[in-house]
Write a protein that holds these residues in place. Structure first.
Motif, PDB file in Angstrom:
ATOM      1  N   ARG A 296      -6.925  -2.513  17.453  1.00 47.99           N
ATOM      2  CA  ARG A 296      -6.553  -1.220  16.758  1.00 47.99           C
ATOM      3  C   ARG A 296      -5.153  -0.403  17.160  1.00 47.99           C
ATOM      4  O   ARG A 296      -4.735  -0.748  17.798  1.00 47.99           O
ATOM      5  N   MET A 297      -4.675   0.272  15.911  1.00 54.49           N
ATOM      6  CA  MET A 297      -3.174   1.246  16.649  1.00 54.49           C
ATOM      7  C   MET A 297      -3.877   2.053  17.419  1.00 54.49           C
ATOM      8  O   MET A 297      -4.081   3.740  16.472  1.00 54.49           O
ATOM      9  N   ILE A 298      -4.404   2.126  18.604  1.00 56.09           N
ATOM     10  CA  ILE A 298      -5.074   3.800  19.269  1.00 56.09           C
ATOM     11  C   ILE A 298      -4.078   5.062  19.414  1.00 56.09           C
ATOM     12  O   ILE A 298      -4.452   5.776  19.516  1.00 56.09           O
ATOM     13  N   ASP A 299      -2.686   4.268  19.447  1.00 58.19           N
ATOM     14  CA  ASP A 299      -1.828   5.458  20.301  1.00 58.19           C
ATOM     15  C   ASP A 299      -0.822   5.223  19.794  1.00 58.19           C
ATOM     16  O   ASP A 299      -0.365   3.725  19.266  1.00 58.19           O
ATOM     17  N   GLY A 300       0.227   6.872  19.423  1.00 57.70           N
ATOM     18  CA  GLY A 300       1.674   5.516  19.486  1.00 57.70           C
ATOM     19  C   GLY A 300       2.607   7.326  18.193  1.00 57.70           C
ATOM     20  O   GLY A 300       1.888   8.299  17.923  1.00 57.70           O
ATOM     21  N   ASN A 301       3.836   6.839  17.824  1.00 58.20           N
ATOM     22  CA  ASN A 301       4.033   8.461  17.057  1.00 58.20           C
ATOM     23  C   ASN A 301       3.757   8.552  15.676  1.00 58.20           C
ATOM     24  O   ASN A 301       3.595   7.446  15.337  1.00 58.20           O
TER      25      ASN A 301
ATOM     26  N   GLY B 203       0.933  -1.492  -0.007  1.00 55.09           N
ATOM     27  CA  GLY B 203      -0.301  -0.021  -0.304  1.00 55.09           C
ATOM     28  C   GLY B 203       0.655   1.382   0.138  1.00 55.09           C
ATOM     29  O   GLY B 203       2.484   1.068   1.001  1.00 55.09           O
ATOM     30  N   GLY B 204       0.409   2.155  -0.802  1.00 53.74           N
ATOM     31  CA  GLY B 204       1.148   3.207  -0.676  1.00 53.74           C
ATOM     32  C   GLY B 204       0.477   4.963   0.223  1.00 53.74           C
ATOM     33  O   GLY B 204      -0.379   4.279   1.346  1.00 53.74           O
ATOM     34  N   LEU B 205       1.170   5.693  -0.163  1.00 53.74           N
ATOM     35  CA  LEU B 205       0.849   6.996   0.618  1.00 53.74           C
ATOM     36  C   LEU B 205      -0.871   7.671   0.332  1.00 53.74           C
ATOM     37  O   LEU B 205      -0.562   8.552  -0.325  1.00 53.74           O
ATOM     38  N   LEU B 206      -1.985   7.407   0.553  1.00 55.25           N
ATOM     39  CA  LEU B 206      -3.041   7.406   0.680  1.00 55.25           C
ATOM     40  C   LEU B 206      -3.711   8.214   1.106  1.00 55.25           C
ATOM     41  O   LEU B 206      -2.585   8.853   2.327  1.00 55.25           O
ATOM     42  N   LYS B 207      -4.780   8.635   1.502  1.00 54.15           N
ATOM     43  CA  LYS B 207      -5.538   9.352   2.824  1.00 54.15           C
ATOM     44  C   LYS B 207      -5.385   8.526   4.027  1.00 54.15           C
ATOM     45  O   LYS B 207      -5.513   7.108   3.791  1.00 54.15           O
ATOM     46  N   PRO B 208      -5.607   8.469   4.903  1.00 53.37           N
ATOM     47  CA  PRO B 208      -5.866   7.974   6.312  1.00 53.37           C
ATOM     48  C   PRO B 208      -6.688   7.505   6.142  1.00 53.37           C
ATOM     49  O   PRO B 208      -7.957   7.953   6.216  1.00 53.37           O
ATOM     50  N   ILE B 209      -6.775   6.057   6.413  1.00 54.40           N
ATOM     51  CA  ILE B 209      -7.581   5.343   6.309  1.00 54.40           C
ATOM     52  C   ILE B 209      -7.901   3.903   7.422  1.00 54.40           C
ATOM     53  O   ILE B 209      -6.693   3.851   8.471  1.00 54.40           O
ATOM     54  N   PRO B 210      -8.655   3.540   8.142  1.00 58.89           N
ATOM     55  CA  PRO B 210      -8.454   2.306   9.010  1.00 58.89           C
ATOM     56  C   PRO B 210      -7.697   0.860   7.906  1.00 58.89           C
ATOM     57  O   PRO B 210      -7.750   0.845   7.362  1.00 58.89           O
TER      58      PRO B 210
ATOM     59  N   GLN C 213      -6.979   6.614  19.123  1.00 57.66           N
ATOM     60  CA  GLN C 213      -8.369   7.415  19.408  1.00 57.66           C
ATOM     61  C   GLN C 213      -8.359   9.104  19.425  1.00 57.66           C
ATOM     62  O   GLN C 213      -7.746   9.628  20.174  1.00 57.66           O
ATOM     63  N   PRO C 214      -9.545   8.755  19.537  1.00 58.72           N
ATOM     64  CA  PRO C 214     -10.219  10.544  19.859  1.00 58.72           C
ATOM     65  C   PRO C 214      -9.080  11.575  20.374  1.00 58.72           C
ATOM     66  O   PRO C 214      -7.852  12.197  19.971  1.00 58.72           O
ATOM     67  N   LEU C 215      -8.706  11.357  21.810  1.00 65.17           N
ATOM     68  CA  LEU C 215      -7.693  12.050  23.022  1.00 65.17           C
ATOM     69  C   LEU C 215      -6.284  11.626  22.280  1.00 65.17           C
ATOM     70  O   LEU C 215      -5.645  13.171  22.559  1.00 65.17           O
ATOM     71  N   ALA C 216      -5.818  10.658  21.971  1.00 63.12           N
ATOM     72  CA  ALA C 216      -4.406  10.143  21.427  1.00 63.12           C
ATOM     73  C   ALA C 216      -4.139  11.987  20.053  1.00 63.12           C
ATOM     74  O   ALA C 216      -3.204  12.117  19.631  1.00 63.12           O
ATOM     75  N   ARG C 217      -5.048  12.299  19.546  1.00 60.42           N
ATOM     76  CA  ARG C 217      -5.683  13.506  18.102  1.00 60.42           C
ATOM     77  C   ARG C 217      -5.072  14.841  19.423  1.00 60.42           C
ATOM     78  O   ARG C 217      -4.516  15.676  17.637  1.00 60.42           O
TER      79      ARG C 217
ATOM     80  N   MET D  73       0.833 -17.424  21.705  1.00 63.57           N
ATOM     81  CA  MET D  73       0.371 -17.232  23.228  1.00 63.57           C
ATOM     82  C   MET D  73      -0.823 -17.588  23.112  1.00 63.57           C
ATOM     83  O   MET D  73      -0.931 -17.780  24.599  1.00 63.57           O
ATOM     84  N   GLY D  74      -1.867 -18.291  22.606  1.00 58.04           N
ATOM     85  CA  GLY D  74      -2.923 -18.430  22.056  1.00 58.04           C
ATOM     86  C   GLY D  74      -3.925 -17.610  22.639  1.00 58.04           C
ATOM     87  O   GLY D  74      -5.138 -17.559  23.153  1.00 58.04           O
ATOM     88  N   LYS D  75      -3.577 -16.633  22.028  1.00 50.78           N
ATOM     89  CA  LYS D  75      -4.357 -14.924  21.727  1.00 50.78           C
ATOM     90  C   LYS D  75      -4.795 -14.804  20.504  1.00 50.78           C
ATOM     91  O   LYS D  75      -4.140 -15.052  19.579  1.00 50.78           O
ATOM     92  N   THR D  76      -5.902 -13.888  20.291  1.00 53.27           N
ATOM     93  CA  THR D  76      -5.808 -13.273  19.571  1.00 53.27           C
ATOM     94  C   THR D  76      -5.731 -11.564  18.952  1.00 53.27           C
ATOM     95  O   THR D  76      -5.487 -10.800  20.239  1.00 53.27           O
ATOM     96  N   TYR D  77      -5.003 -11.507  17.765  1.00 54.25           N
ATOM     97  CA  TYR D  77      -4.760  -9.603  17.918  1.00 54.25           C
ATOM     98  C   TYR D  77      -5.979  -9.311  18.360  1.00 54.25           C
ATOM     99  O   TYR D  77      -6.453  -7.553  18.534  1.00 54.25           O
ATOM    100  N   ALA D  78      -7.785  -9.019  17.529  1.00 55.58           N
ATOM    101  CA  ALA D  78      -8.103  -8.999  17.572  1.00 55.58           C
ATOM    102  C   ALA D  78      -9.239  -8.655  19.452  1.00 55.58           C
ATOM    103  O   ALA D  78     -10.270  -7.854  19.955  1.00 55.58           O
ATOM    104  N   THR D  79      -8.725  -8.891  20.071  1.00 56.56           N
ATOM    105  CA  THR D  79      -9.213  -8.915  21.686  1.00 56.56           C
ATOM    106  C   THR D  79      -8.022  -9.240  22.581  1.00 56.56           C
ATOM    107  O   THR D  79      -8.140  -9.642  24.209  1.00 56.56           O
TER     108      THR D  79
END
Length: 373
Positions: free
Chosen positions: A202-207, A81-88, A142-146, A175-181
């Protein structure tokens, strides 16, 4: 009766600044891979990245011609993927809106902008669909991170999304876990650095790792003392393009040590170079702070911390981080990247109906979910 072969071949294309990686996956396994290197002399004949498309396609077609598969076996094509608009995050079908935005380089010039177009051209050749997976512009903050702290300026995310999400899925599965949870912190440490808190898929915060925000890295400045930096910009009358170049490729370890190779710097330290040790320790210190900050975002409830990227091969970097961050959560080291595998797996999640295919629109305020093939 004529027997028709099963469609189980996925072609994966990953263009980089001076190379094009291409791979074939068949029945879940990579069966062929090649890195097609392009010299600076070859690329200098083009006045834009997108103008390189036909040149790169020729090399890709030569690779495909050498492989043992039939057109009737091809299931899909995946491109970087390239430099598109911000997307989920997710897997997106390549469409005209996407190709138009990438061709116009609306957000910036980058080799990744070629991925969708190359994938679409190959897909058309075999009569299948083309996709991109978790582009670097994925923005799930997430909204506060913006909130930036200054009205009119908003924080946004730009990171090694494809590798971060793929590594998180891989480690959690062991680890027997899922990314979604799960709640995970992933630190991709390379020429640039991106460190993000992942919560329930979801990547809710970061640099913003592309612009150099956060810790300094081998090439990037990290977050700087604002007044001092603005004074430098004014005193040296730097243009915006010069500022971007300074922050993204002329700072960090390069500015202190005139080197961006961690292996070289570790060798210098072993030979007694105290200056090299001081500034590598400084980078590790800032990475540690950023990871701890992301632990705060997750309220201290972290399933695992993952260290990945090229610099994660260096134990001089990873061992101190494992030691100093063990109080938060287990620290797992997965050096390098798994982008080719991640592109393949993203397409297969859609084709296996494990998640919906997403549809890109130029007006990124609306991103649709759909169904796979």
């Amino acid at each position: 009766m004529t027997m028709h072969p099963k469609r189980d071949v996925v072609i994966v294309i990953n263009p980089g600044s001076t190379s094009s990686k291409i791979a074939l996956f068949k029945a879940g396994k990579m069966v062929a891979e090649r890195t097609l290197n392009h010299s600076l002399a070859e690329l200098s004949q083009f006045d834009s990245v997108i103008a390189q498309k036909d040149f790169r396609m020729q090399a890709i077609q030569e690779f495909l011609a050498d492989q043992d598969f039939s057109a009737s076996e091809v299931l899909a094509v995946a491109g970087r993927g390239g430099l598109l608009k911000p997307i989920p995050g997710g897997t997106y079908a390549v469409n005209e809106a996407m190709l138009d935005d990438l061709t116009a380089a609306k957000r910036n010039e980058h080799a990744s902008n070629l991925g969708a177009g190359l994938a679409q051209q190959v897909a058309d050749q075999y009569g299948v669909k083309a996709y991109v997976v978790d582009p670097p512009v994925v923005d799930e903050l997430q909204p506060l991170a913006r909130i930036s702290g200054l009205k009119g300026i908003e924080r946004h995310s730009a990171a090694h999304v494809l590798n971060q999400k793929a590594m998180a899925r891989q480690v959690l599965a062991t680890m027997g876990k899922t990314y979604a949870t799960s709640r995970v912190i992933v630190a991709h440490i390379g020429g640039g650095l991106s460190i993000h808190a992942h919560e329930n898929g979801r990547m809710i915060d970061g640099n913003n790792g592309i612009d150099g925000e956060g810790p300094y890295s081998p090439e990037r400045a990290g977050s700087l003392p604002l007044v001092d930096f603005v004074a430098k910009v004014l005193a040296e009358r730097l243009t915006l393009d010069q500022v971007k170049k300074l922050l993204a490729s002329q700072s960090g370890l390069r500015s202190y040590l005139n080197d961006i190779c961690i292996k070289n710097i570790v060798t210098r330290i072993a030979e007694g170079d105290e200056t090299a040790k001081f500034y590598l320790d400084g980078m590790i210190y800032q990475i540690k702070k950023q990871i701890a900050e992301m632990a705060g975002v997750l309220n201290g409830q972290v399933d695992v911390i993952i260290l990945t990227g090229g610099a994660a091969y260096a134990t001089a970097v990873t061992v101190p981080l494992q030691h100093d961050l063990a109080w938060i959560a287990p620290v797992v080291v997965r050096p390098g990247e798994m982008e080719m595998q991640a592109l393949y797996e993203g397409v297969m999640r859609v084709l296996n109906h494990e998640e919906p295919v997403r549809v890109y629109q130029s007006d990124a305020s609306t991103i649709k979910g759909g169904t796979g093939r």
